[in-house]
Write an enzyme that holds these catalytic residues in place. Structure first.
Site, PDB file in Angstrom:
ATOM      1  N   ARG A  11       0.939  -1.130  -0.011  1.00 51.68           N
ATOM      2  CA  ARG A  11      -0.016  -0.141  -0.067  1.00 51.68           C
ATOM      3  C   ARG A  11       0.914   1.327  -0.047  1.00 51.68           C
ATOM      4  NH1 ARG A  11      -2.322  -4.024  -0.503  1.00 51.68           N
ATOM      5  NH2 ARG A  11      -4.599  -4.331  -0.189  1.00 51.68           N
ATOM      6  N   ALA A  38       4.591   9.710  24.746  1.00 48.60           N
ATOM      7  CA  ALA A  38       3.329  10.017  24.019  1.00 48.60           C
ATOM      8  C   ALA A  38       3.824  10.274  22.205  1.00 48.60           C
ATOM      9  CB  ALA A  38       2.691  11.305  24.225  1.00 48.60           C
ATOM     10  N   ARG A  70      -1.725   7.306  26.598  1.00 47.37           N
ATOM     11  CA  ARG A  70      -1.547   7.835  25.346  1.00 47.37           C
ATOM     12  C   ARG A  70      -0.043   7.001  24.916  1.00 47.37           C
ATOM     13  NH1 ARG A  70       0.193  10.195  29.675  1.00 47.37           N
ATOM     14  NH2 ARG A  70       2.273  11.050  29.932  1.00 47.37           N
ATOM     15  N   LYS A  85      11.324   2.401  29.160  1.00 44.97           N
ATOM     16  CA  LYS A  85      10.654   2.397  27.963  1.00 44.97           C
ATOM     17  C   LYS A  85      11.210   1.928  26.626  1.00 44.97           C
ATOM     18  CE  LYS A  85       7.840   6.248  29.788  1.00 44.97           C
ATOM     19  NZ  LYS A  85       7.501   7.664  29.568  1.00 44.97           N
ATOM     20  N   THR A 133      16.646  19.714  26.070  1.00 40.99           N
ATOM     21  CA  THR A 133      17.123  18.531  25.391  1.00 40.99           C
ATOM     22  C   THR A 133      17.006  19.022  23.947  1.00 40.99           C
ATOM     23  OG1 THR A 133      16.362  17.075  27.189  1.00 40.99           O
ATOM     24  CG2 THR A 133      16.952  15.994  24.975  1.00 40.99           C
ATOM     25  N   CYS A 170      16.127  27.176  12.264  1.00 44.03           N
ATOM     26  CA  CYS A 170      16.697  26.075  13.159  1.00 44.03           C
ATOM     27  C   CYS A 170      15.703  26.502  14.719  1.00 44.03           C
ATOM     28  CB  CYS A 170      18.138  25.909  13.495  1.00 44.03           C
ATOM     29  SG  CYS A 170      18.621  27.269  14.554  1.00 44.03           S
ATOM     30  N   CYS A 190       3.335  18.074  30.340  1.00 41.38           N
ATOM     31  CA  CYS A 190       2.252  17.297  30.092  1.00 41.38           C
ATOM     32  C   CYS A 190       1.796  16.963  31.730  1.00 41.38           C
ATOM     33  CB  CYS A 190       2.648  15.973  29.527  1.00 41.38           C
ATOM     34  SG  CYS A 190       2.961  16.466  27.779  1.00 41.38           S
ATOM     35  N   CYS A 247      21.654  33.886  13.512  1.00 44.65           N
ATOM     36  CA  CYS A 247      21.478  32.816  14.600  1.00 44.65           C
ATOM     37  C   CYS A 247      22.470  32.447  15.254  1.00 44.65           C
ATOM     38  CB  CYS A 247      20.583  31.877  14.101  1.00 44.65           C
ATOM     39  SG  CYS A 247      20.455  30.305  14.859  1.00 44.65           S
TER      40      CYS A 247
END
Ligand SMILES: [Zn+2]
Length: 345
Positions: A11, A38, A70, A85, A133, A170, A190, A247
């Site tokens: 597909r 999540a 989630r 995880k 991070t 960036c 969250c 920048c």
């Protein structure tokens, strides 16, 4: 491609944007994903099903019951066993597509290990939960000259943008100039504002689509826009972000997050937790478990990746690399003293 692969990915091959040539490239390509919550579980699931040849997943945390709403790769048993995880995701993804080389790494990404963990991949996916991070990923991607995909979700809102060092704006262009309001504000997380699984799902899906274009060699298909959506109000937006000619990161190449002082050894990690990483040596978790059981620690439990125990009202989780997450406090001094007392010796 063999017959099985032609059938499995039929597909996607039928889709004119990819075709057989694009699918061949995806199968031969690799990606690295930072964070497996999540956003990360959704993006990893999509990329592994799409047939990416190799996927490295870096995450510092373990599965908890509050993740299951989630974080779509995890199950109740993962939370019960407090599996890291990265490990739980690796197991599940291997069962989903045994043809993909999935590599889960339990680690906290820092200026010290970032280049080593991220180099060798043609795309870096952000699925972290903090700007510290993300700015490190931004600097690392500029240093490595590879594209990375910024993504964030909180509440009912999500935002994502693909960053190509040298040709697009960036994250520092976006955050360190007046354009910050377009990005996700740093304040709500969250842990404080909650998050709808659908918001994370939409944004991680857009992120995975962008990564798929890169893996299939369709760089011209990248839309180059900051995409945001609010699944509650139904507002969807996509805007161009201008490069900042001055920048700090992509123009002046002052990669402070990568080259600067190593990140502090102690960081907040969620609403009610502190992470400490003060040891440079590896820990023998079994030995530590024996010592703790004879000390005043309660409910000492461990699996092959981590050890957890309670010193009421606190709960400490210790990883083999010497890192610990102390739950039940926001006080860095309390966390440090618990760490000194039970872990470092
Ligand atoms: Zn920039």
């Amino acid at each position: 491609m063999n017959r099985e692969q032609l059938e499995r990915y039929s597909r996607q091959i039928l889709f004119s944007g990819i075709g057989e040539v694009g699918q061949e490239k995806i199968l031969a390509a690799s990606a690295v994903l930072v964070g497996c919550g999540a956003l990360g579980t959704v993006a990893a699931n999509l990329l592994v099903r799409a047939g990416v040849g190799r996927l490295r997943i870096i995450d510092r945390d373990f599965v908890e019951a509050s993740n299951l709403q989630r974080q779509s790769l995890f199950e109740e048993a993962d939370a019960r066993e407090a599996l890291p995880k990265a490990i739980a995701a690796e197991r599940r993804l291997r069962a989903i597509n045994s043809g993909v080389c999935v590599e889960g790494i339990v680690a906290d990404i820092t200026p010290k290990n970032a280049l080593e963990l991220l180099s060798g991949f043609p795309v870096i996916l952000d699925a972290t939960d903090n700007f510290e991070t993300r700015l490190l990923l931004n600097d690392a991607a500029i240093s490595l000259k590879v594209p990375w995909i910024y993504a964030a979700a909180v509440g009912s809102y999500g935002v994502t943008m693909t960053i190509r060092p040298g040709s697009s704006a960036c994250l520092a262009c976006l955050l360190e100039t007046g354009q910050k309001s377009k990005a996700l504000g740093a304040e709500p997380t969250c842990d404080t504002a909650g998050v709808l699984n659908a918001a994370a799902g939409v944004i991680a899906s857009v992120e995975a689509a962008e990564a798929t274009k890169i893996l299939a060699g369709k760089m011209e298909a990248l839309h180059g826009r900051l995409v945001s959506c609010d699944v509650w109000s139904g507002r969807f937006q996509s805007v161009r972000v201008a490069r900042n000619p001055d920048c700090r990161a992509c123009a002046r190449r002052d990669l402070t997050y990568l080259e600067g002082e190593a990140q502090p050894h102690i960081t907040m990690c969620g609403r009610d937790s502190v992470q400490i990483h003060e040891r440079s040596r590896k820990l023998d978790l079994r030995d530590l478990g024996r010592r703790l059981a004879s000390a005043s620690a309660a409910d000492v439990r461990n699996n092959e990746f981590l050890l957890r125990f309670r010193v009421p009202p606190y709960e400490m989780t210790v990883f083999a690399d010497g890192r610990a997450i102390i739950k039940g406090t926001q006080d860095l001094a309390v966390a440090r003293s618990l760490y000194a007392r039970y872990i470092s010796s």
